[in-house]
Design a protein around this motif. Structure first.
Motif, mmCIF file in Angstrom:
data_model
loop_
_atom_site.group_PDB
_atom_site.id
_atom_site.type_symbol
_atom_site.label_atom_id
_atom_site.label_comp_id
_atom_site.label_asym_id
_atom_site.label_seq_id
_atom_site.Cartn_x
_atom_site.Cartn_y
_atom_site.Cartn_z
ATOM 1 N N UNK A 201 0.850 -1.192 0.000
ATOM 2 C CA UNK A 201 0.000 0.000 0.000
ATOM 3 C C UNK A 201 0.881 1.235 0.000
ATOM 4 N N UNK A 202 0.701 2.100 -0.987
ATOM 5 C CA UNK A 202 1.453 3.353 -1.062
ATOM 6 C C UNK A 202 0.824 4.400 -0.160
ATOM 7 N N UNK A 203 1.650 5.030 0.677
ATOM 8 C CA UNK A 203 1.215 6.162 1.469
ATOM 9 C C UNK A 203 2.153 7.326 1.179
ATOM 10 N N UNK A 204 1.636 8.546 1.143
ATOM 11 C CA UNK A 204 2.458 9.707 0.841
ATOM 12 C C UNK A 204 1.852 10.949 1.470
ATOM 13 N N UNK A 205 2.701 11.960 1.653
ATOM 14 C CA UNK A 205 2.226 13.197 2.271
ATOM 15 C C UNK A 205 3.133 14.347 1.864
ATOM 16 N N UNK A 218 6.012 13.554 7.097
ATOM 17 C CA UNK A 218 6.073 12.169 7.553
ATOM 18 C C UNK A 218 4.729 11.500 7.338
ATOM 19 N N UNK A 219 4.762 10.187 7.268
ATOM 20 C CA UNK A 219 3.556 9.406 7.046
ATOM 21 C C UNK A 219 3.740 8.054 7.719
ATOM 22 N N UNK A 220 2.639 7.502 8.255
ATOM 23 C CA UNK A 220 2.709 6.283 9.068
ATOM 24 C C UNK A 220 1.748 5.226 8.535
ATOM 25 N N UNK A 221 2.210 3.983 8.502
ATOM 26 C CA UNK A 221 1.359 2.877 8.059
ATOM 27 C C UNK A 221 0.165 2.713 8.994
ATOM 28 N N UNK A 253 7.045 4.344 10.230
ATOM 29 C CA UNK A 253 6.960 5.742 9.808
ATOM 30 C C UNK A 253 8.067 6.118 8.839
ATOM 31 N N UNK A 254 7.681 6.759 7.727
ATOM 32 C CA UNK A 254 8.621 7.301 6.749
ATOM 33 C C UNK A 254 8.676 8.817 6.902
ATOM 34 N N UNK A 255 9.884 9.373 6.783
ATOM 35 C CA UNK A 255 10.093 10.812 6.944
ATOM 36 C C UNK A 255 11.001 11.301 5.822
ATOM 37 N N UNK A 256 10.684 12.478 5.278
ATOM 38 C CA UNK A 256 11.546 13.129 4.292
ATOM 39 C C UNK A 256 11.739 14.584 4.695
ATOM 40 N N UNK A 270 8.661 22.418 -2.301
ATOM 41 C CA UNK A 270 8.014 21.563 -1.320
ATOM 42 C C UNK A 270 8.746 20.241 -1.206
ATOM 43 N N UNK A 271 8.284 19.406 -0.296
ATOM 44 C CA UNK A 271 8.878 18.090 -0.111
ATOM 45 C C UNK A 271 7.752 17.068 0.017
ATOM 46 N N UNK A 272 7.990 15.881 -0.533
ATOM 47 C CA UNK A 272 7.024 14.784 -0.460
ATOM 48 C C UNK A 272 7.703 13.567 0.147
ATOM 49 N N UNK A 273 6.993 12.886 1.039
ATOM 50 C CA UNK A 273 7.485 11.645 1.602
ATOM 51 C C UNK A 273 6.634 10.497 1.069
ATOM 52 N N UNK A 274 7.285 9.336 0.860
ATOM 53 C CA UNK A 274 6.600 8.147 0.370
ATOM 54 C C UNK A 274 6.902 6.967 1.295
#
Length: 278
Positions: A201-205, A218-221, A253-256, A270-274
């Motif tokens: 499952x792709x999550x992004x923010x 950041x984005x969390x499963x 958790x993924x962070x960029x 801007x910045x995007x995290x995946x």
């Protein structure tokens, strides 16, 4: 806003003499055998490359790196050059460079995410043409569960500022950007995809575009899942903003993070995290 989830129980497994090595696993691993291992370097003022290995019986699914706190003094000087899942499955390699010389000691942390080998596991790579800034690699009939990118022969003049999966989770795109005013030689970009016969499952923010010197996202499963991999990008890719974090900060958790290059005046960015969860 990103979906949050209950904290998992973490187990510290080991320590590394280089600086600090640890591996943390959720109490109920999902994906099977899921584990995160990380190394933080010693502090000095130099390019750093670190490989973090997976435990026996597991293969790499993803990973990441970040400029390690306290980092404010060198933000805008340090950039990611390499985020590479090893094609033998044994771990994840990352490189960070002094895109602008600082003389200030700094550290980086590199993490690998590993799991029991999923069906059809493989790492595929494509290297673009000399001077080509964007390259895409696809998984064919399989699905992307992990991502990576690498600058080749950049000489510290080219930064890696995008490692992103497609929304269909069929391909990964990596981008390199030349720092304004620099004239690198015969450089290229390699994109990596970790492929498998599983469905993630792709999550992004996004952190929206604006003039700020630092942006992060950041984005969390969701509950019951954990990260296969993490990625990130700054947009637009001008070479005037450095990606200095594209990381799995824990098993969920993924962070960029991006930082405006010291002395640069980029357009609004801007910045995007995946993250890819399973």
């Amino acid at each position: 806003m990103p979906i949050t989830r209950a904290a998992r129980v973490l187990v510290i497994l080991a320590a590394c003499a280089v600086a600090g090595f640890g591996a943390a696993a959720p109490a109920a691993a999902d994906p099977p055998g899921h584990v995160r291992a990380a190394i933080t370097t010693l502090a000095d003022s130099s390019t750093k490359t670190v490989t973090v290995t997976c435990p026996l019986g597991t293969v790499v699914t993803g990973g990441g790196a970040h400029l390690t706190a306290p980092s404010a003094a060198v933000q805008g000087y340090i950039a990611i050059e390499r985020l590479e899942p090893r094609d033998d499955g044994k771990g994840f390699t990352a490189t960070m460079i002094e895109a602008q010389l600082t003389g200030i000691a700094w550290r980086m942390t590199v993490a690998t995410l590993c799991a029991t080998p999923p069906a059809g596991w493989d790492v595929v790579a494509v290297t673009g043409p000399i001077g080509g800034s964007v390259v895409t690699v696809d998984c064919g009939t399989k699905n992307v569960i992990g991502m990576g990118g690498r600058i080749n022969n950049g000489g510290g003049d080219v930064v890696l500022d995008k490692v992103a999966p497609s929304t269909s989770l069929k391909s990964v795109t990596a981008r390199g950007s030349v720092i304004p005013g620099r004239h690198p030689g015969e450089w290229s970009v390699t994109a990596f995809a970790v492929c498998a016969n599983v469905t993630g499952q792709l999550i992004q923010w996004p952190a929206p575009a604006g003039p700020a010197a630092t942006k992060s996202a950041n984005v969390t499963c969701e509950a019951g899942q954990a990260l296969y991999s993490a990625g990130g990008e700054v947009a637009p890719g001008s070479g005037s903003v450095y990606l200095d974090m594209a990381q799995a900060s824990d098993v969920n958790t993924a962070v960029a993070r991006g930082n405006k290059a010291f002395g640069a005046a980029p357009p609004p960015w801007g910045v995007m995290v995946y993250g890819i969860c399973g």
